[in-house]
Design a protein around this motif. Sequence first.
Motif, short mmCIF file in Angstrom:
data_model
loop_
_atom_site.label_atom_id
_atom_site.label_comp_id
_atom_site.label_asym_id
_atom_site.label_seq_id
_atom_site.Cartn_x
_atom_site.Cartn_y
_atom_site.Cartn_z
N GLY A 22 0.80 -1.22 -0.26
CA GLY A 22 -0.19 -0.31 0.74
C GLY A 22 1.23 1.19 0.06
N LEU A 25 2.64 1.69 -3.33
CA LEU A 25 1.37 2.51 -4.21
C LEU A 25 1.31 3.68 -4.24
CD1 LEU A 25 -1.17 -0.62 -4.31
CD2 LEU A 25 0.57 -0.28 -5.93
N ARG A 88 -5.19 -8.22 -5.81
CA ARG A 88 -5.28 -6.46 -7.32
C ARG A 88 -5.86 -5.84 -6.72
NH1 ARG A 88 -8.89 -9.14 -12.41
NH2 ARG A 88 -8.95 -6.89 -12.30
N TYR A 89 -5.35 -4.33 -6.67
CA TYR A 89 -5.67 -3.64 -6.11
C TYR A 89 -7.12 -3.31 -7.13
CZ TYR A 89 -3.05 -0.26 -8.98
OH TYR A 89 -2.70 0.15 -10.53
N TYR A 90 -7.64 -2.48 -6.58
CA TYR A 90 -9.31 -1.79 -6.51
C TYR A 90 -9.29 -0.11 -6.49
CZ TYR A 90 -14.16 -1.00 -7.72
OH TYR A 90 -15.20 -0.81 -7.62
N LYS A 91 -9.86 0.71 -7.38
CA LYS A 91 -10.25 2.13 -6.69
C LYS A 91 -11.79 1.69 -7.23
CE LYS A 91 -9.10 6.20 -8.89
NZ LYS A 91 -7.43 7.03 -9.72
N ARG A 128 -11.07 -9.82 -2.93
CA ARG A 128 -9.48 -8.76 -3.09
C ARG A 128 -8.96 -8.24 -1.77
NH1 ARG A 128 -9.65 -10.52 -7.32
NH2 ARG A 128 -10.54 -10.19 -9.46
#
Length: 128
Positions: A22, A25, A88-91, A128
């Motif tokens: 985190g 990112l 996977r990252y999610y926005k 996720r």
Amino acid sequence: MDSKKPWEIHDALTSDKLCTVGSLLADIRRKALDVYDPDEGDGTWCNECTIYQRTLNILKRSNDSYPWLRISDTGLYFVMFIGDIPVRYYKGQFDKPNKRSLTIRTDELIPHEQLCLLDPENFHWYWR
């Protein structure tokens, strides 16, 4: 769906590792936004492409410092792995993800099935 913590799902997903990813990112995004200048003609498309490319390249290089972090890259799509766990990252809104963000790829599906990360109540919702 239960609100389990990642480390309750799999011990490879420690708070320390997730916070490290985190921070990486957030730092990548912040540095890219520092040079973003709409007055000079920069657009959001250009900026998001820069963030994406930097994210991919920096995460790949981070494997030297974080051997538990690996990237599977197939062109315009990549998946991070913490240990053997695809992440996977999610926005967006966590409770209303768009269909595209729920698409699961083959390199994610097998680990999800092996680790029982698929929600049996709703096969279209992936952890996720």
